[in-house]
Structure formats: structure tokens, C-alpha cells
Design an enzyme around this catalytic site. Structure first.
Site, PDB file in Angstrom:
ATOM      1  N   TYR A 162      15.004 -19.691 -12.703  1.00 45.70           N
ATOM      2  CA  TYR A 162      13.970 -19.106 -12.844  1.00 45.70           C
ATOM      3  C   TYR A 162      14.455 -18.669 -11.354  1.00 45.70           C
ATOM      4  O   TYR A 162      13.246 -17.219 -10.895  1.00 45.70           O
ATOM      5  CB  TYR A 162      12.953 -20.038 -11.764  1.00 45.70           C
ATOM      6  N   LYS A 209      22.679 -32.054 -16.305  1.00 43.76           N
ATOM      7  CA  LYS A 209      23.113 -31.718 -17.335  1.00 43.76           C
ATOM      8  C   LYS A 209      24.616 -32.289 -17.207  1.00 43.76           C
ATOM      9  O   LYS A 209      25.401 -30.805 -16.600  1.00 43.76           O
ATOM     10  CB  LYS A 209      23.411 -30.571 -18.010  1.00 43.76           C
ATOM     11  N   ASP A 241      19.537 -33.265 -23.050  1.00 43.88           N
ATOM     12  CA  ASP A 241      19.520 -33.031 -24.206  1.00 43.88           C
ATOM     13  C   ASP A 241      19.476 -34.531 -25.340  1.00 43.88           C
ATOM     14  O   ASP A 241      18.656 -35.006 -25.767  1.00 43.88           O
ATOM     15  CB  ASP A 241      21.260 -32.482 -25.286  1.00 43.88           C
ATOM     16  N   ASP A 265      10.745 -27.369 -17.011  1.00 46.70           N
ATOM     17  CA  ASP A 265      10.216 -26.795 -18.096  1.00 46.70           C
ATOM     18  C   ASP A 265       9.821 -27.053 -19.009  1.00 46.70           C
ATOM     19  O   ASP A 265       8.855 -27.477 -19.738  1.00 46.70           O
ATOM     20  CB  ASP A 265      10.106 -25.346 -17.749  1.00 46.70           C
ATOM     21  N   ASP A 269       6.877 -29.947 -21.098  1.00 46.12           N
ATOM     22  CA  ASP A 269       6.176 -29.160 -22.172  1.00 46.12           C
ATOM     23  C   ASP A 269       6.385 -30.257 -23.223  1.00 46.12           C
ATOM     24  O   ASP A 269       5.081 -30.637 -24.503  1.00 46.12           O
ATOM     25  CB  ASP A 269       6.083 -28.137 -23.018  1.00 46.12           C
TER      26      ASP A 269
HETATM   27  C1  IPM Z   1       5.424 -24.233 -16.392  1.00 50.55           C
HETATM   28  C2  IPM Z   1       4.562 -22.568 -17.150  1.00 50.55           C
HETATM   29  C3  IPM Z   1       5.358 -21.295 -16.460  1.00 50.55           C
HETATM   30  C4  IPM Z   1       7.036 -22.246 -15.787  1.00 50.55           C
HETATM   31  C5  IPM Z   1       5.048 -19.840 -16.442  1.00 50.55           C
HETATM   32  C6  IPM Z   1       3.589 -19.445 -16.774  1.00 50.55           C
HETATM   33  C7  IPM Z   1       5.843 -18.584 -15.740  1.00 50.55           C
HETATM   34  O1  IPM Z   1       5.160 -22.252 -18.440  1.00 50.55           O
HETATM   35  O2  IPM Z   1       4.430 -23.823 -15.431  1.00 50.55           O
HETATM   36  O3  IPM Z   1       5.450 -24.794 -16.762  1.00 50.55           O
HETATM   37  O4  IPM Z   1       7.225 -22.105 -16.657  1.00 50.55           O
HETATM   38  O5  IPM Z   1       6.712 -22.604 -15.069  1.00 50.55           O
HETATM   39 MG    MG Z   2       6.009 -24.230 -19.229  1.00 52.36          MG
END
Ligand code: IPM
Ligand code: MG
Length: 391
Positions: A162, A209, A241, A265, A269
Site C-alpha cells: 500500500y 506467503k 491462499d 485487507d 473482507d
Molecule cells: C479498508 C478499505 C481501504 C483499504 C480502502 C478504502 C483504501 O478497503 O479499510 O479495508 O484498502 O485499506
Molecule cells: Mg478493505
């Protein structure tokens, strides 16, 4: 009302106000549904203030698409200053579709959040994943797999790909994003994750990884070196993975997961859908500066302004904020209130598309519970009319 002296003494962090005045909370409502869910979290914090005799001072600031529209800058300097001078930050959501499909856009809402994380050195993003039995039917996983799921992801937040060097060739023929980690960046988050595992089921999983990436091999080395300091914590290692598969086939095996920025990240999710609704989950970002609390859902622009978004992710983020400020009883009451609404089917449209309540009604119910106004049966008819919750 002023903060109780003993509340402050009991805490490991003293408020910037020096224990004499209010707790300073920077509020960044952000984009999409951010403002409306944050409003309900503040309503609940006000109910906490009233019940427990605290004082919260809210300082609103801009970030994201909202800030670009108003100032041209996704993170105005005043926002950084206000956040630095706060005890904690409550944040709504970021992002607007008008930027998503434009790879040439020079200014993007997300830059605001990334810069804020870096400026405040919020190096650890903490996302608890838990489940509610009343919502099992909404999970894409079978009930037998999710019953008892309770783990937390520690995602590194200010390093890795990032924040590495970024480049696109002048002729557009290639682009690069570097991924770098220093030993210190790994150590500090690994420490936090080990400490948390020690207070929980005493199991830490490093996701990496290491069969391919140098940075992952450094993560593994550093975690292996730290492990003897935490002999009571069992450590295991998993390739990302495989981890993405294990989160689906056997999520119960996890207690604390620690991982680098990009893997975290994606995995967080993925893990967030286990509970049945993305709208329920909170997160905390901690580090050197004031900590930031936000629901994990995005800005959900299609729902903005309709009073249908789920405010619980934001309300539970406020509970994490209270925990962080060492207001443990206060945080627990908020969690009890949330459980009470879910058990009584007082839920928003994402959970029940037919019999649903509005964002503001859920906020009102949770606040009433916190204030002790809801003790007996609840008048559903009145709730549907969005008038009152009490008989
Ligand atoms: C999160 C989001 C952010 C990230 C975005 C909005 C930049 O997806 O907080 O997980 O990728 O960190
Ligand atoms: Mg995110």
C-alpha cells in the site's frame, strides 16, 4: 456533566483534557451512508454519557469524497490536527463511485484515509469476527460451521505494498508497486497480536506467503523470534491462499490472525461475510496517534440518505472506542443493547428485507436500552411508527 475522576484514573490512557473536562472525539462522517450511521453511533455515545455521567466533545472534520467536494483535498490539514488533538476518532465510510472507474483520477477519496493512517501511525487494524445465532440463516456458510466462530484479525496498516514506491512508465507500458517491510514494523503489530491472543484462546496464526515472498520470510522470522516471549500462546503459520480457504471451510480454528496489509485487507473482507451481514462489523485502527474506529462496510452510496443502512457496525465501533478509553462497563452495555435488538428482530433491511426498521429507529432503540428505558415488552406498533419504544 464532567468525566468522573475515578473513571479516568482507572484507565490506562488519560484524556487529553487532563481529566477535568470532556473526552475529545474527532468525528469524520465521510461519504455515502457514513453520516447517517455515525449519527446513530453518536446518539448511543450520548446515551452512554447520560447514563454513566461522562462528557464527550465531538469535533467534526472532513475526509474523502466529501472533503474533495468541499475543499479539493481528501484530507485537509485541519482534519489531521483535530485528530491528533483527540482522545479517539469515530469514522463513517469513504468512497464514491465517480472515482472508482476512473484510473486516471489524480485525487481519490481513499487517499485521505491512507494518509490519515500514515500521519497518525495507525499501524494495526483490528477486526473482530463473531456470529449471532439469530442471524445464522443469513450466512453463506452452514450453521454447523459458524456456531462458535470468534476470531480477530490484526492487519498491518501502514506498510507493505500500500505504501511502497509506485510508478507507471511514461509510455504506460508497465507499472510497479513495491512491497517493503522493516523488522520494526512487523514486531510492533506482532506484539499487539500476541498480547491479544494471550487474553483470548491463546492461539496466533501468522498468515503470509513465505514460500514465495521475501517480506513474508521476514514476517515469519520475526514472529518466530518473538514467540518465546509468549510461551503460553501457540503459534502456527499459514500461507495466505490456504488461509483464504480455511476461513470458509473451518473458521472455528482461528483465534488471532496476524498478517500484512494487503493480505489483511482481502482476508478481513472475506471473513466479514461469515456473520451474515457486513453491516454489523466494527473495527479499530490503533498505533501511535489517537485510535480510529469505523464500521468495516463501505460507503454504500445506493443507500445514502434513505435511512435504511445498518448502524450496528458503527455503534459497535463506538463500543470498541469505549473499550479503548477503558470504559469497559459502558462498552458492554452497548453490546448488550445490540444483542437485544438482534434477538428481538429489530433489524435493518440488510437483515430482514420485509420487516425492517429504519437506521434511526435502531439507533433510538439501542440508546433507549443504554439509558435503561427499555426494560419490559416493547410496543412494536409504536416502533413501526418510529415514535417511541416504550409502553
Ligand atoms: C479498508 C478499505 C481501504 C483499504 C480502502 C478504502 C483504501 O478497503 O479499510 O479495508 O484498502 O485499506
Ligand atoms: Mg478493505
Amino acid at each position: 456533566m464532567s468525566s468522573k475522576e475515578n473513571d479516568i484514573e482507572a484507565g490506562s490512557r488519560n484524556p487529553l483534557s487532563g481529566g477535568r473536562g470532556a473526552w475529545k472525539i474527532a468525528v469524520i462522517e465521510g461519504d455515502g451512508i457514513g453520516p447517517e450511521v455515525t449519527k446513530q453511533a453518536i446518539r448511543v455515545l450520548n446515551a452512554v454519557a447520560e447514563t454513566f455521567k461522562h462528557e464527550f466533545e465531538y469535533n467534526y472534520c472532513l475526509m474523502g469524497a466529501d472533503a474533495i467536494d468541499k475543499t479539493g483535498n481528501p484530507l485537509p490539514d485541519e482534519t489531521i490536527t483535530t485528530c491528533l488533538n483527540s482522545d479517539a476518532i469515530l469514522f463513517g465510510a469513504i468512497g464514491h463511485p465517480k472515482y472508482d472507474n476512473d484510473p486516471t483520477a489524480k485525487v481519490r477519496p481513499e487517499q485521505g484515509l491512507l494518509k490519515l493512517r500514515k500521519s497518525l501511525q495507525l499501524y494495526a487494524n483490528i477486526r473482530p469476527i463473531s456470529t449471532y445465532s439469530s442471524l445464522f440463516h443469513l450466512s453463506p456458510l452452514k450453521s454447523k460451521h459458524i456456531e462458535g466462530v470468534d476470531f480477530v484479525i490484526y492487519r498491518e496498516l501502514t506498510g507493505g505494498i500500500y505504501f511502497g514506491k509506485k510508478e507507471t512508465a511514461a509510455d504506460g507500458s508497465y507499472a510497479l508497486d513495491d512491497c517493503t517491510y522493516s523488522r520494526e514494523e512487523i514486531e510492533r503489530i506482532a506484539h499487539l497480536a500476541f498480547q491479544h491472543a494471550r487474553r483470548r484462546k491463546k492461539k496466533l496464526t501468522l498468515v503470509d506467503k513465505a514460500n514465495v515472498l521475501e517480506t513474508s520470510r521476514l514476517w515469519r522470522k520475526v514472529v518466530q523470534e518473538l514467540a518465546p516471549e509468549f510461551p503460553d500462546v501457540a503459534v502456527d503459520y499459514m500461507f495466505v491462499d490456504n488461509a483464504s480457504m480455511q476461513i470458509i471451510v473451518n473458521p472455528k480454528q482461528f483465534d488471532v490472525i496476524v498478517t500484512e496489509n494487503m493480505f489483511g485487507d482481502i482476508l478481513s473482507d472475506e471473513a466479514s461475510v461469515i456473520s451474515g451481514s457486513l453491516g454489523l462489523l466494527p473495527s479499530a485502527s490503533v498505533g501511535k496517534g489517537s485510535a480510529l474506529f469505523e464500521p468495516i462496510h463501505g460507503s454504500y452510496p445506493q443507500a445514502a440518505g434513505k435511512d435504511i443502512a445498518n448502524p450496528i457496525g458503527s455503534i459497535l465501533s463506538a463500543a470498541m472506542l469505549l473499550d479503548h478509553l477503558e470504559m469497559k462497563d459502558e462498552a458492554q452495555v452497548v453490546r448488550d443493547a445490540v444483542n437485544w435488538t438482534l434477538l428481538n428482530s429489530f433489524v435493518t433491511k440488510d437483515i430482514d428485507p420485509v420487516n425492517f426498521y429504519f437506521t434511526s429507529t435502531i439507533g433510538e432503540l439501542i440508546s433507549d436500552f443504554v439509558c435503561g428505558k427499555v426494560s419490559g415488552p416493547v410496543n412494536n406498533e409504536n416502533i413501526e411508527l418510529r415514535k417511541s419504544t416504550i409502553i
